[in-house]
Design a protein around this motif. Structure first.
Motif, PDB file in Angstrom:
ATOM      1  N   ASP A   1     -74.450  11.505 -11.999  1.00 20.59           N
ATOM      2  CA  ASP A   1     -75.086  12.781 -12.337  1.00 20.59           C
ATOM      3  C   ASP A   1     -75.829  13.355 -11.136  1.00 20.59           C
ATOM      4  O   ASP A   1     -75.741  14.553 -10.859  1.00 20.59           O
ATOM      5  N   ASP A   2     -76.563  12.493 -10.429  1.00 18.91           N
ATOM      6  CA  ASP A   2     -77.301  12.945  -9.242  1.00 18.91           C
ATOM      7  C   ASP A   2     -76.346  13.472  -8.173  1.00 18.91           C
ATOM      8  O   ASP A   2     -76.611  14.498  -7.545  1.00 18.91           O
TER       9      ASP A   2
ATOM     10  N   ASP B   1     -73.930  25.959  -4.663  1.00 20.48           N
ATOM     11  CA  ASP B   1     -74.833  27.103  -4.806  1.00 20.48           C
ATOM     12  C   ASP B   1     -75.282  27.618  -3.450  1.00 20.48           C
ATOM     13  O   ASP B   1     -75.344  28.824  -3.229  1.00 20.48           O
TER      14      ASP B   1
ATOM     15  N   ASP C   1     -73.245  20.367  -6.802  1.00 23.68           N
ATOM     16  CA  ASP C   1     -73.483  21.699  -7.358  1.00 23.68           C
ATOM     17  C   ASP C   1     -74.471  22.481  -6.498  1.00 23.68           C
ATOM     18  O   ASP C   1     -74.293  23.676  -6.262  1.00 23.68           O
ATOM     19  N   ALA C   2     -75.521  21.815  -6.030  1.00 21.89           N
ATOM     20  CA  ALA C   2     -76.508  22.476  -5.175  1.00 21.89           C
ATOM     21  C   ALA C   2     -75.858  22.925  -3.871  1.00 21.89           C
ATOM     22  O   ALA C   2     -76.156  24.010  -3.358  1.00 21.89           O
TER      23      ALA C   2
ATOM     24  N   GLU D   1     -73.311  14.675  -8.637  1.00 19.60           N
ATOM     25  CA  GLU D   1     -72.722  15.936  -9.092  1.00 19.60           C
ATOM     26  C   GLU D   1     -73.724  17.079  -8.972  1.00 19.60           C
ATOM     27  O   GLU D   1     -73.355  18.204  -8.613  1.00 19.60           O
ATOM     28  N   ASP D   2     -75.010  16.791  -9.223  1.00 20.14           N
ATOM     29  CA  ASP D   2     -76.050  17.804  -9.023  1.00 20.14           C
ATOM     30  C   ASP D   2     -76.144  18.178  -7.548  1.00 20.14           C
ATOM     31  O   ASP D   2     -76.303  19.355  -7.205  1.00 20.14           O
ATOM     32  N   GLU D   3     -76.062  17.165  -6.689  1.00 14.16           N
ATOM     33  CA  GLU D   3     -76.098  17.418  -5.251  1.00 14.16           C
ATOM     34  C   GLU D   3     -74.916  18.283  -4.821  1.00 14.16           C
ATOM     35  O   GLU D   3     -75.074  19.221  -4.017  1.00 14.16           O
TER      36      GLU D   3
END
Length: 143
Positions: free
Chosen positions: A114-115, A125, A121-122, A117-119
């Protein structure tokens, strides 16, 4: 400084592979536990209970020395079966502990995933923000 997309994607692939590996191990452990529990039930139903319920007293010529010898052998069998059963119970307990531990490891990997994938995604962005800045200006009109 942020990491590269390829580095993050490589870590995501590594974590997903590790999760699949641990899920496979977990399935094997469940299968081993179920097999042992089946063997233990069979042992109890078809060996331990009949031995415990067998009447060694006999009558007539059987009484005396033969009865005592049979009783001693029966006690030996009961003792060995109890030892074996205790070892199987211990092994099943160890497998249950291993299942708990591997589930915890899987959950830790899922958190790591999850971390990552968040990284990613960031990073996406940030790339989108950079693209917007590069194309700043009035919108193009469609002809």
């Amino acid at each position: 400084m942020s990491r590269s997309r390829s580095s993050i994607e490589a870590d995501i692939s590594r974590v997903k592979a590790k999760i699949r590996e641990y899920e496979g191990i977990k399935e094997d452990l469940y299968r081993y536990r179920d097999t042992l529990e089946g063997y233990r039930a069979y042992l109890n139903d078809n060996i331990i209970t009949p031995v415990d319920n067998h009447d060694f007293t006999g009558s007539g010529d059987w009484a005396g020395l033969n009865e005592k010898a049979a009783e001693m052998q029966g006690n030996t069998v009961r003792s060995l079966l109890a030892t074996y059963d205790g070892e199987v119970v211990t092994l099943i307990g160890d497998i249950r502990e291993a299942l708990t531990e591997i589930q915890d490891m899987i959950e830790d990997l899922e958190d790591e995933l999850d971390d990552l994938e968040d990284e990613l995604d960031a990073l996406d962005d940030d790339d989108d923000d950079d693209d917007d800045e590069e194309h700043w200006g009035p919108p193009k009109e469609d002809d």
